[in-house]
Design a protein around this motif. Structure first.
Motif, PDB file in Angstrom:
ATOM      1  N   THR A  77       0.976  -1.180  -0.007  1.00  0.00           N
ATOM      2  CA  THR A  77      -0.049  -0.055  -0.016  1.00  0.00           C
ATOM      3  C   THR A  77       0.888   1.344  -0.019  1.00  0.00           C
ATOM      4  N   ALA A  78       1.810   1.304   0.997  1.00  0.00           N
ATOM      5  CA  ALA A  78       2.678   2.366   1.201  1.00  0.00           C
ATOM      6  C   ALA A  78       3.924   2.582  -0.174  1.00  0.00           C
ATOM      7  N   ASP A  79       4.319   1.697  -0.372  1.00  0.00           N
ATOM      8  CA  ASP A  79       5.385   1.498  -1.439  1.00  0.00           C
ATOM      9  C   ASP A  79       4.821   1.449  -2.779  1.00  0.00           C
ATOM     10  N   ALA A  80       3.779   1.354  -3.031  1.00  0.00           N
ATOM     11  CA  ALA A  80       3.054   0.964  -4.420  1.00  0.00           C
ATOM     12  C   ALA A  80       1.774   1.866  -4.700  1.00  0.00           C
ATOM     13  N   ASP A  82      -0.081   3.815  -3.035  1.00  0.00           N
ATOM     14  CA  ASP A  82      -0.182   5.210  -2.622  1.00  0.00           C
ATOM     15  C   ASP A  82       0.479   6.221  -3.653  1.00  0.00           C
ATOM     16  N   LEU A  83       1.522   5.393  -4.243  1.00  0.00           N
ATOM     17  CA  LEU A  83       2.428   6.234  -5.209  1.00  0.00           C
ATOM     18  C   LEU A  83       1.581   6.582  -6.475  1.00  0.00           C
ATOM     19  N   GLU A  84       0.650   5.703  -6.753  1.00  0.00           N
ATOM     20  CA  GLU A  84      -0.431   6.012  -7.834  1.00  0.00           C
ATOM     21  C   GLU A  84       0.361   5.807  -9.309  1.00  0.00           C
ATOM     22  N   PRO A  85       1.064   4.737  -9.451  1.00  0.00           N
ATOM     23  CA  PRO A  85       1.833   4.719 -10.650  1.00  0.00           C
ATOM     24  C   PRO A  85       1.007   4.200 -11.914  1.00  0.00           C
ATOM     25  N   THR A  86       1.161   4.340 -12.987  1.00  0.00           N
ATOM     26  CA  THR A  86       0.465   4.157 -14.243  1.00  0.00           C
ATOM     27  C   THR A  86       1.134   2.705 -14.741  1.00  0.00           C
ATOM     28  N   VAL A  87       1.993   2.402 -14.471  1.00  0.00           N
ATOM     29  CA  VAL A  87       3.024   0.947 -15.097  1.00  0.00           C
ATOM     30  C   VAL A  87       3.528   0.552 -13.535  1.00  0.00           C
ATOM     31  N   VAL A  88       3.359  -0.848 -13.425  1.00  0.00           N
ATOM     32  CA  VAL A  88       3.984  -1.539 -12.112  1.00  0.00           C
ATOM     33  C   VAL A  88       4.859  -2.563 -12.866  1.00  0.00           C
ATOM     34  N   SER A  89       6.219  -2.451 -12.374  1.00  0.00           N
ATOM     35  CA  SER A  89       7.103  -3.819 -12.588  1.00  0.00           C
ATOM     36  C   SER A  89       7.264  -4.202 -11.589  1.00  0.00           C
ATOM     37  N   ILE A  90       7.296  -5.760 -11.479  1.00  0.00           N
ATOM     38  CA  ILE A  90       7.598  -6.363 -10.141  1.00  0.00           C
ATOM     39  C   ILE A  90       8.828  -7.558 -10.345  1.00  0.00           C
ATOM     40  N   LEU A  91       9.957  -7.437  -9.763  1.00  0.00           N
ATOM     41  CA  LEU A  91      10.656  -8.594  -9.783  1.00  0.00           C
ATOM     42  C   LEU A  91      10.887  -9.215  -8.395  1.00  0.00           C
ATOM     43  N   TYR A 112       3.829 -18.561  -1.963  1.00  0.00           N
ATOM     44  CA  TYR A 112       4.398 -17.350  -2.991  1.00  0.00           C
ATOM     45  C   TYR A 112       3.370 -17.114  -3.777  1.00  0.00           C
ATOM     46  N   GLU A 113       2.622 -18.009  -4.593  1.00  0.00           N
ATOM     47  CA  GLU A 113       1.684 -17.298  -5.087  1.00  0.00           C
ATOM     48  C   GLU A 113       0.331 -16.937  -4.670  1.00  0.00           C
ATOM     49  N   GLU A 114       0.053 -17.166  -3.633  1.00  0.00           N
ATOM     50  CA  GLU A 114      -0.972 -16.289  -2.804  1.00  0.00           C
ATOM     51  C   GLU A 114      -0.387 -14.926  -2.487  1.00  0.00           C
ATOM     52  N   HIS A 115       0.805 -14.565  -1.982  1.00  0.00           N
ATOM     53  CA  HIS A 115       1.196 -13.521  -1.902  1.00  0.00           C
ATOM     54  C   HIS A 115       1.427 -12.567  -3.067  1.00  0.00           C
ATOM     55  N   TYR A 116       1.580 -13.158  -4.205  1.00  0.00           N
ATOM     56  CA  TYR A 116       1.843 -12.590  -5.396  1.00  0.00           C
ATOM     57  C   TYR A 116       0.637 -12.297  -6.107  1.00  0.00           C
ATOM     58  N   ARG A 117      -0.417 -13.243  -6.020  1.00  0.00           N
ATOM     59  CA  ARG A 117      -1.642 -12.836  -6.473  1.00  0.00           C
ATOM     60  C   ARG A 117      -2.464 -11.558  -5.745  1.00  0.00           C
ATOM     61  N   ALA A 118      -2.225 -11.774  -4.132  1.00  0.00           N
ATOM     62  CA  ALA A 118      -2.741 -10.625  -3.529  1.00  0.00           C
ATOM     63  C   ALA A 118      -2.077  -9.199  -4.009  1.00  0.00           C
ATOM     64  N   ILE A 119      -0.999  -9.205  -4.512  1.00  0.00           N
ATOM     65  CA  ILE A 119      -0.312  -7.975  -4.826  1.00  0.00           C
ATOM     66  C   ILE A 119      -0.730  -7.582  -6.033  1.00  0.00           C
ATOM     67  N   LEU A 120      -1.151  -8.584  -7.020  1.00  0.00           N
ATOM     68  CA  LEU A 120      -1.802  -8.013  -8.359  1.00  0.00           C
ATOM     69  C   LEU A 120      -3.135  -7.518  -8.119  1.00  0.00           C
ATOM     70  N   ASP A 121      -3.861  -8.419  -7.365  1.00  0.00           N
ATOM     71  CA  ASP A 121      -5.335  -8.226  -7.234  1.00  0.00           C
ATOM     72  C   ASP A 121      -5.439  -6.702  -6.497  1.00  0.00           C
ATOM     73  N   ALA A 122      -4.737  -6.502  -5.531  1.00  0.00           N
ATOM     74  CA  ALA A 122      -4.811  -4.988  -4.856  1.00  0.00           C
ATOM     75  C   ALA A 122      -4.498  -4.125  -5.900  1.00  0.00           C
ATOM     76  N   THR A 123      -3.529  -4.165  -6.943  1.00  0.00           N
ATOM     77  CA  THR A 123      -3.095  -3.270  -7.925  1.00  0.00           C
ATOM     78  C   THR A 123      -4.071  -3.168  -8.654  1.00  0.00           C
ATOM     79  N   ARG A 124      -4.909  -4.071  -9.487  1.00  0.00           N
ATOM     80  CA  ARG A 124      -6.098  -4.048 -10.226  1.00  0.00           C
ATOM     81  C   ARG A 124      -7.240  -3.583  -9.673  1.00  0.00           C
ATOM     82  N   GLU A 125      -7.423  -3.824  -8.531  1.00  0.00           N
ATOM     83  CA  GLU A 125      -8.588  -3.228  -7.814  1.00  0.00           C
ATOM     84  C   GLU A 125      -8.650  -1.654  -7.529  1.00  0.00           C
ATOM     85  N   ARG A 126      -7.232  -1.038  -7.251  1.00  0.00           N
ATOM     86  CA  ARG A 126      -7.265   0.236  -7.078  1.00  0.00           C
ATOM     87  C   ARG A 126      -6.887   1.064  -8.032  1.00  0.00           C
TER      88      ARG A 126
END
Length: 217
Positions: A77-80, A82-91, A112-126
């Motif tokens: 939330t704080a590091d992604a 809240d910054l309101e990026p229009t492109v998000v790149s994850i490694l 691993y998949e659960e955490h990664y999927r939660a990150i993607l879901d939160a990004t797509r929702e917001r």
């Protein structure tokens, strides 16, 4: 004549993950172009700006060394968002493997998949952000890291599958580094098998730019 690219005018591009992205970024200037570090993130920003100055791109680096997917999720939330990026790149992913071998604290592939999927879901929702997923990668330096493949390979497949599910751009970094190492030696590209050399960061940056449609012509 301009090339067709994933990037659009005025994009805020967030590059995040673990130490491979972190790589010398200046936490005192987190939003400054001078604070992007001297790894692939800084190279991507430099070359993208040089190749398409008309786009007026802004790049942000929020990689943190040692992060696992769980830790990335905890600060998302704080590091992604809240910054309101229009492109998000994850490694992210190699530390989920590494901690199994150096600390005895494994992360299952399902976790691993659960955490990664939660990150993607939160990004797509917001956010209405385009996604770029970079495969975690590993080279056998030292040779004991050959054994790590049994843990890392399933994570790579998770990233590939998730990229397909969410329509993300995939950077196929693991195969890229393996092919480069076969031409020369693993040490030329990742000095400890995990962290890229300067040449390795250049290789990864070019692959990222190629994936988003900003390859050198």
């Amino acid at each position: 004549m301009t090339t067709t690219t994933l990037l659009r005018t005025g994009d805020r591009v967030l590059l995040t993950g673990d130490s491979i992205t972190d790589w010398g970024r200046d936490r005192d200037q987190p939003d400054s172009p001078w604070g992007l570090g001297h790894g692939y993130a800084g190279i991507v920003a430099a070359l993208a700006g040089a190749r398409r100055p008309d786009l007026g791109l802004t790049f942000l680096n929020r990689g943190i060394g040692g992060n696992t997917t769980r830790q990335l999720r905890e600060r998302w939330t704080a590091d992604a968002l809240d910054l309101e990026p229009t492109v998000v790149s994850i490694l992210v992913g190699v530390n989920d493997t590494w901690r199994r071998y150096d600390a005895g604290t494994p992360t299952s592939v399902d976790e691993y998949e659960e955490h990664y999927r939660a990150i993607l879901d939160a990004t797509r929702e917001r956010l209405d952000a385009r996604l770029v997923l970079i495969e975690p990668f590993l080279l056998p330096v030292p040779p004991v890291e050959h054994a790590w493949r049994e843990d890392l390979d399933p994570r790579i497949h998770v990233v590939r599958r998730l990229a397909g599910e969410v329509g993300a751009t995939l950077v196929p970094a693991d195969g890229l580094f393996a092919a480069a190492a076969a031409r020369t030696s693993p040490e030329r590209w990742a000095f400890d098998g995990v962290h890229p050399t300067p040449a390795g960061h250049g290789l990864l940056a070019e692959a990222w730019l190629d994936a988003v449609g900003l390859a050198a012509r």
